[in-house]
Design a protein around this motif. Structure first.
Motif, mmCIF file in Angstrom:
data_model
loop_
_atom_site.group_PDB
_atom_site.id
_atom_site.type_symbol
_atom_site.label_atom_id
_atom_site.label_comp_id
_atom_site.label_asym_id
_atom_site.label_seq_id
_atom_site.Cartn_x
_atom_site.Cartn_y
_atom_site.Cartn_z
ATOM 1 N N UNK A 82 -50.566 -29.249 26.001
ATOM 2 C CA UNK A 82 -50.431 -27.893 25.483
ATOM 3 C C UNK A 82 -51.822 -27.283 25.371
ATOM 4 N N UNK A 83 -52.038 -26.191 26.080
ATOM 5 C CA UNK A 83 -53.347 -25.545 26.122
ATOM 6 C C UNK A 83 -53.254 -24.169 25.470
ATOM 7 N N UNK A 84 -54.334 -23.774 24.823
ATOM 8 C CA UNK A 84 -54.280 -22.630 23.912
ATOM 9 C C UNK A 84 -55.303 -21.569 24.291
ATOM 10 N N UNK A 106 -40.590 -36.635 16.019
ATOM 11 C CA UNK A 106 -41.495 -36.607 17.162
ATOM 12 C C UNK A 106 -41.418 -35.344 17.997
ATOM 13 N N UNK A 107 -40.467 -34.479 17.680
ATOM 14 C CA UNK A 107 -40.364 -33.228 18.438
ATOM 15 C C UNK A 107 -41.436 -32.239 17.975
ATOM 16 N N UNK A 108 -41.847 -31.364 18.894
ATOM 17 C CA UNK A 108 -42.874 -30.372 18.602
ATOM 18 C C UNK A 108 -42.363 -28.995 19.008
ATOM 19 N N UNK A 109 -42.432 -28.070 18.084
ATOM 20 C CA UNK A 109 -42.191 -26.649 18.411
ATOM 21 C C UNK A 109 -43.539 -25.944 18.404
ATOM 22 N N UNK A 155 -40.421 -32.763 5.385
ATOM 23 C CA UNK A 155 -40.763 -31.460 5.951
ATOM 24 C C UNK A 155 -41.713 -31.644 7.127
ATOM 25 N N UNK A 156 -41.668 -30.763 8.116
ATOM 26 C CA UNK A 156 -42.549 -30.906 9.273
ATOM 27 C C UNK A 156 -44.010 -30.638 8.923
ATOM 28 N N UNK A 157 -44.878 -31.091 9.796
ATOM 29 C CA UNK A 157 -46.309 -30.853 9.686
ATOM 30 C C UNK A 157 -46.655 -29.649 10.556
ATOM 31 N N UNK A 158 -47.260 -28.627 9.968
ATOM 32 C CA UNK A 158 -47.557 -27.394 10.700
ATOM 33 C C UNK A 158 -49.071 -27.260 10.881
#
Length: 258
Positions: A209-211, A247-250, A2-5
């Protein structure tokens, strides 16, 4: 797997007095709205990362209030300082509430998350740098976790954002930072706060990625500080990042209405 959120919370700018505003906004209530929203999410994030400027030149009270709020979340939280923080007070508050807050590398689900302190050599205007020891730590961690996908977290933006006043106070030694990352092909992204705006940029194969902030938002592309006045873009915000095993990021920004 499962992905890491991850939920990224940044630039809270809490005041010493919780009833005092920042830039005309009740940032204490803004943070409450974000934490309440995090509590409502199903499924919950696996962790929360707070990426600096958590308190605005205040004493220990702001860190105590923030750590107590984070303790209400059902997942672990980690924090790093920004240019408005007191790094020593953060360390002390983190130890009082469990040293996990101060942890600097988090390894989970095939990912290594490396958290850096970019507040060395402040210029008095908001800029900061990575110290030699932080750069060495970064290189050591990237080497140690060479078989993992890596996410690097810091406060100051390592790329410009086409806003004159903000680009003057970005990461001062960004060239050294990028040189440290260059030999490591497993670095997937860098995330930061500081700019109070959402950005998704790319340098080579690395996403930056800036927030936006929980406190107030700054209008993009300005010569000087101007507060965002768009009724949606000015809302308190945080970011979701879903890190996949390949390695992909959403990612997406969540803005929280009152």
């Amino acid at each position: 797997m499962t992905p890491l959120v991850i939920a990224q919370v940044t630039d809270c700018h809490l005041q010493n007095d919780p009833d005092r505003d920042y830039q005309g906004f009740d940032v204490e209530r803004h943070l409450d709205r974000v934490i309440d929203d995090l509590l409502l999410q199903t499924p919950a994030a696996d962790m929360v990362i707070c990426s600096g400027d958590l308190v605005h030149h205040g004493g220990p009270e702001g860190y105590q209030r923030l750590s107590q709020r984070l303790a209400h979340l059902p997942v672990p939280s980690y924090w790093i300082p920004g240019n408005h923080d007191d790094a020593q007070l953060m360390l002390q508050a983190g130890h009082q509430h469990g040293s996990q807050l101060n942890q600097r590398t988090v390894v989970a689900k095939g990912w290594a998350i490396i958290l850096l302190d970019s507040t060395s050599d402040p210029d008095g205007q908001g800029g900061g740098s990575l110290s030699r020891s932080q750069l060495t730590f970064l290189e050591q961690q990237l080497q140690q976790y060479s078989t993992h996908h890596c996410l690097v977290v810091l406060h100051h933006n390592p790329l410009p954002v086409d806003s004159d006043w903000q680009d003057r106070i970005m990461l001062a030694n960004a060239d050294q930072f990028w040189a440290a990352l260059a030999p490591h092909q497993n670095v997937r992204a860098v995330i930061n706060g500081h700019v109070h705006q959402p950005w998704e940029l790319v340098r080579g194969d690395v996403r930056v990625i800036m927030t936006p902030a929980t406190s107030v938002q700054f209008k993009a592309g300005c010569q000087q500080l101007i507060l965002e006045d768009d009724p949606v873009l000015s809302l308190p915000a945080y970011r979701w990042l879903t890190l996949h095993g390949d390695g992909q990021i959403e990612t997406s920004v969540k803005r929280v209405a009152g």
